[in-house]
Design a protein around this motif. Sequence first.
Motif, PDB file in Angstrom:
ATOM      1  N   PRO A  83       0.824  -1.211   0.000  1.00 16.89           N
ATOM      2  CA  PRO A  83       0.000   0.000   0.000  1.00 16.89           C
ATOM      3  C   PRO A  83       0.857   1.260   0.000  1.00 16.89           C
ATOM      4  CG  PRO A  83      -0.017  -1.023   2.172  1.00 16.89           C
ATOM      5  CD  PRO A  83       0.698  -1.974   1.267  1.00 16.89           C
ATOM      6  N   LEU A  84       0.477   2.229  -0.845  1.00 15.35           N
ATOM      7  CA  LEU A  84       1.231   3.473  -0.960  1.00 15.35           C
ATOM      8  C   LEU A  84       0.451   4.678  -0.443  1.00 15.35           C
ATOM      9  CD1 LEU A  84       2.735   3.055  -4.543  1.00 15.35           C
ATOM     10  CD2 LEU A  84       3.836   2.557  -2.351  1.00 15.35           C
ATOM     11  N   SER A  85      -0.820   4.744  -0.776  1.00 14.60           N
ATOM     12  CA  SER A  85      -1.633   5.883  -0.346  1.00 14.60           C
ATOM     13  C   SER A  85      -3.077   5.425  -0.216  1.00 14.60           C
ATOM     14  CB  SER A  85      -1.530   7.045  -1.349  1.00 14.60           C
ATOM     15  OG  SER A  85      -2.070   6.676  -2.609  1.00 14.60           O
ATOM     16  N   GLU A 111     -20.903  -4.352  -7.531  1.00 19.83           N
ATOM     17  CA  GLU A 111     -20.432  -3.167  -8.240  1.00 19.83           C
ATOM     18  C   GLU A 111     -21.226  -1.915  -7.871  1.00 19.83           C
ATOM     19  OE1 GLU A 111     -20.319  -3.860 -12.402  1.00 19.83           O
ATOM     20  OE2 GLU A 111     -18.717  -5.348 -12.275  1.00 19.83           O
ATOM     21  N   ARG A 112     -22.326  -2.087  -7.129  1.00 24.42           N
ATOM     22  CA  ARG A 112     -23.065  -0.927  -6.617  1.00 24.42           C
ATOM     23  C   ARG A 112     -22.412  -0.480  -5.311  1.00 24.42           C
ATOM     24  NH1 ARG A 112     -29.325  -1.287  -6.087  1.00 24.42           N
ATOM     25  NH2 ARG A 112     -28.990   0.962  -5.930  1.00 24.42           N
ATOM     26  N   LEU A 113     -21.590   0.510  -5.389  1.00 25.33           N
ATOM     27  CA  LEU A 113     -20.874   0.984  -4.204  1.00 25.33           C
ATOM     28  C   LEU A 113     -21.738   2.008  -3.482  1.00 25.33           C
ATOM     29  CD1 LEU A 113     -17.244   1.418  -5.600  1.00 25.33           C
ATOM     30  CD2 LEU A 113     -18.264  -0.562  -4.473  1.00 25.33           C
ATOM     31  N   ILE A 114     -22.396   1.556  -2.429  1.00 24.58           N
ATOM     32  CA  ILE A 114     -23.237   2.441  -1.619  1.00 24.58           C
ATOM     33  C   ILE A 114     -22.713   2.396  -0.192  1.00 24.58           C
ATOM     34  CG2 ILE A 114     -25.569   2.929  -0.807  1.00 24.58           C
ATOM     35  CD1 ILE A 114     -26.630   1.407  -3.244  1.00 24.58           C
ATOM     36  N   GLY A 115     -22.227   3.516   0.282  1.00 25.41           N
ATOM     37  CA  GLY A 115     -21.683   3.566   1.636  1.00 25.41           C
ATOM     38  C   GLY A 115     -20.350   4.282   1.660  1.00 25.41           C
ATOM     39  N   TYR A 116     -19.496   3.863   2.598  1.00 29.05           N
ATOM     40  CA  TYR A 116     -18.177   4.468   2.780  1.00 29.05           C
ATOM     41  C   TYR A 116     -17.113   3.431   2.423  1.00 29.05           C
ATOM     42  CZ  TYR A 116     -20.843   7.890   5.479  1.00 29.05           C
ATOM     43  OH  TYR A 116     -21.766   8.830   5.876  1.00 29.05           O
ATOM     44  N   PHE A 117     -16.089   3.862   1.690  1.00 26.56           N
ATOM     45  CA  PHE A 117     -15.074   2.937   1.205  1.00 26.56           C
ATOM     46  C   PHE A 117     -13.690   3.557   1.332  1.00 26.56           C
ATOM     47  CE2 PHE A 117     -19.033   2.118  -0.946  1.00 26.56           C
ATOM     48  CZ  PHE A 117     -19.166   0.735  -0.897  1.00 26.56           C
ATOM     49  N   ALA A 118     -12.709   2.698   1.612  1.00 22.27           N
ATOM     50  CA  ALA A 118     -11.309   3.111   1.559  1.00 22.27           C
ATOM     51  C   ALA A 118     -10.762   2.760   0.182  1.00 22.27           C
ATOM     52  CB  ALA A 118     -10.498   2.411   2.643  1.00 22.27           C
ATOM     53  N   ILE A 119     -10.114   3.723  -0.453  1.00 21.85           N
ATOM     54  CA  ILE A 119      -9.474   3.514  -1.751  1.00 21.85           C
ATOM     55  C   ILE A 119      -7.973   3.492  -1.515  1.00 21.85           C
ATOM     56  CG2 ILE A 119      -9.289   4.293  -4.128  1.00 21.85           C
ATOM     57  CD1 ILE A 119     -12.140   3.625  -3.270  1.00 21.85           C
ATOM     58  N   ILE A 120      -7.343   2.356  -1.840  1.00 19.96           N
ATOM     59  CA  ILE A 120      -5.923   2.161  -1.540  1.00 19.96           C
ATOM     60  C   ILE A 120      -5.161   1.942  -2.841  1.00 19.96           C
ATOM     61  CG2 ILE A 120      -4.238   0.768  -0.277  1.00 19.96           C
ATOM     62  CD1 ILE A 120      -6.594  -0.160   1.503  1.00 19.96           C
ATOM     63  N   SER A 121      -4.171   2.776  -3.109  1.00 19.36           N
ATOM     64  CA  SER A 121      -3.299   2.547  -4.262  1.00 19.36           C
ATOM     65  C   SER A 121      -2.103   1.728  -3.816  1.00 19.36           C
ATOM     66  CB  SER A 121      -2.836   3.876  -4.869  1.00 19.36           C
ATOM     67  OG  SER A 121      -1.997   4.578  -3.968  1.00 19.36           O
ATOM     68  N   ALA A 122      -1.570   0.938  -4.754  1.00 18.31           N
ATOM     69  CA  ALA A 122      -0.517  -0.022  -4.394  1.00 18.31           C
ATOM     70  C   ALA A 122       0.666   0.079  -5.329  1.00 18.31           C
ATOM     71  CB  ALA A 122      -1.074  -1.446  -4.399  1.00 18.31           C
ATOM     72  N   SER A 123       1.778  -0.508  -4.891  1.00 21.99           N
ATOM     73  CA  SER A 123       3.047  -0.439  -5.626  1.00 21.99           C
ATOM     74  C   SER A 123       3.011  -1.163  -6.954  1.00 21.99           C
ATOM     75  CB  SER A 123       4.172  -1.018  -4.758  1.00 21.99           C
ATOM     76  OG  SER A 123       3.855  -2.366  -4.403  1.00 21.99           O
ATOM     77  N   ASN A 124       2.102  -2.109  -7.121  1.00 20.84           N
ATOM     78  CA  ASN A 124       2.010  -2.868  -8.368  1.00 20.84           C
ATOM     79  C   ASN A 124       1.110  -2.203  -9.396  1.00 20.84           C
ATOM     80  OD1 ASN A 124      -0.485  -3.324  -7.248  1.00 20.84           O
ATOM     81  ND2 ASN A 124      -0.351  -5.572  -7.304  1.00 20.84           N
ATOM     82  N   GLY A 125       0.665  -0.974  -9.123  1.00 20.80           N
ATOM     83  CA  GLY A 125      -0.216  -0.260 -10.046  1.00 20.80           C
ATOM     84  C   GLY A 125      -1.685  -0.496  -9.795  1.00 20.80           C
ATOM     85  N   GLY A 126      -2.021  -1.380  -8.880  1.00 20.52           N
ATOM     86  CA  GLY A 126      -3.419  -1.676  -8.588  1.00 20.52           C
ATOM     87  C   GLY A 126      -4.027  -0.680  -7.638  1.00 20.52           C
ATOM     88  N   VAL A 127      -5.355  -0.622  -7.671  1.00 22.67           N
ATOM     89  CA  VAL A 127      -6.120   0.177  -6.734  1.00 22.67           C
ATOM     90  C   VAL A 127      -7.137  -0.740  -6.084  1.00 22.67           C
ATOM     91  CG1 VAL A 127      -7.711   2.112  -6.444  1.00 22.67           C
ATOM     92  CG2 VAL A 127      -5.813   2.308  -8.041  1.00 22.67           C
ATOM     93  N   PHE A 128      -7.179  -0.749  -4.766  1.00 18.67           N
ATOM     94  CA  PHE A 128      -8.042  -1.637  -4.012  1.00 18.67           C
ATOM     95  C   PHE A 128      -9.165  -0.829  -3.353  1.00 18.67           C
ATOM     96  CE2 PHE A 128      -4.032  -3.680  -4.478  1.00 18.67           C
ATOM     97  CZ  PHE A 128      -4.274  -5.046  -4.564  1.00 18.67           C
ATOM     98  N   VAL A 129     -10.387  -1.380  -3.396  1.00 15.21           N
ATOM     99  CA  VAL A 129     -11.539  -0.756  -2.767  1.00 15.21           C
ATOM    100  C   VAL A 129     -11.929  -1.604  -1.569  1.00 15.21           C
ATOM    101  CG1 VAL A 129     -13.906   0.023  -3.086  1.00 15.21           C
ATOM    102  CG2 VAL A 129     -12.309   0.128  -5.001  1.00 15.21           C
ATOM    103  N   VAL A 130     -11.938  -0.986  -0.387  1.00 21.89           N
ATOM    104  CA  VAL A 130     -12.215  -1.710   0.854  1.00 21.89           C
ATOM    105  C   VAL A 130     -13.548  -1.227   1.415  1.00 21.89           C
ATOM    106  CG1 VAL A 130     -11.394  -2.240   3.170  1.00 21.89           C
ATOM    107  CG2 VAL A 130      -9.747  -1.890   1.318  1.00 21.89           C
ATOM    108  N   ASP A 131     -14.466  -2.154   1.611  1.00 19.31           N
ATOM    109  CA  ASP A 131     -15.782  -1.835   2.164  1.00 19.31           C
ATOM    110  C   ASP A 131     -15.650  -1.785   3.684  1.00 19.31           C
ATOM    111  OD1 ASP A 131     -18.395  -1.562   2.880  1.00 19.31           O
ATOM    112  OD2 ASP A 131     -19.128  -3.264   1.725  1.00 19.31           O
TER     113      ASP A 131
END
Length: 332
Positions: A290-292, A312-332
């Motif tokens: 994780p980077l940011s 895929e219906r994102l309703i609520g609060y989520f953490a968006i995490i960018s990573a060193s491998n170029g991926g972006v992770f969405v955490v519910d």
Amino acid sequence: KVVTANAGSCDVSVLDVASAVDADTATPIDVRRFDVTNASGVPLRAKPATMVVEPSSTAIGKACPATSTGADGLVYVAYPGCRLVAAVDVATTRVVGGVRFDDVGAPAILQAVELATLTCPDECSAEPRQAGVHPVALDLEHDARTARRRLAIGADNSSAITVVDLSATTSLPEAIVQVALEDPTGTLGVRQLALTPQIGMGGELHTIADELAPGGQSQFVYAIATDNTVRVADVLDLGLECDTQVDSRFLRDITDVRLLSGLPVGDPRTPARRAGARGPGIQLLGDAVPLSLDIIRSEAIESDTRLENDPERLIGYFAIISASNGGVFVVD
């Protein structure tokens, strides 16, 4: 105006954005540099690590104020070499408040009598930084629903997260709490963090209904730790780290919404962790580091035809995490 804190020159810069985007080569770009000073006007020459800004109280498009900098408002600047998070009045670039860590890492609110004599190492003249806790990560959250303002502080050599309650009118510190993260080796630190709004936990309405939530209210800090996991702590009432690595097989019979909202680390009600977990923090997939991160609020889309339980219906609060491998992770 845009304000930056400069680690290379131990000062701040104020940029007139209009002068940079007017496409007029005859008009020079207006960038001015200012020393950050104590209340006596003595410069603080420590290297800033990061900066956050108090929420705006005026409409976009307001004329720039007639101050010495051409800007106004309050910013919080982290000076790790000075063990200081300073509240700086942008109109004067003077420190008007803040939080400082003592020799054993305990945070304290700067008192008015301390502001005139506040000093820091001159790191731009190669003076060594002070030993102790070094704050490097900040996030400031203004919760529009509750009108509460809080500042979260993380240090790269401390496993404690510091949360500061700020005045709703001045944004200056009023109270401090700390939450300890699990740190069996005594070497854990925090590189970056994000503070959520106050969230109503639980519910099956397929919409955000914080006031009606059956699990009560929570507020979380998500922190990228030096063990390359994302730690989560409930900083509203519990003041405890949450265990994100509990073996889900042991959760089938737990129906307490409040408990499930954040399983406290070390609590006898919290089941065992899954095999292979490095600790209580969120581990990204594969070799991702994780980077940011940041927190978003995502509302239901009107006339959305997808099923209510469609992931895929994102309703609520989520953490968006960018990573060193170029991926972006969405955490519910």
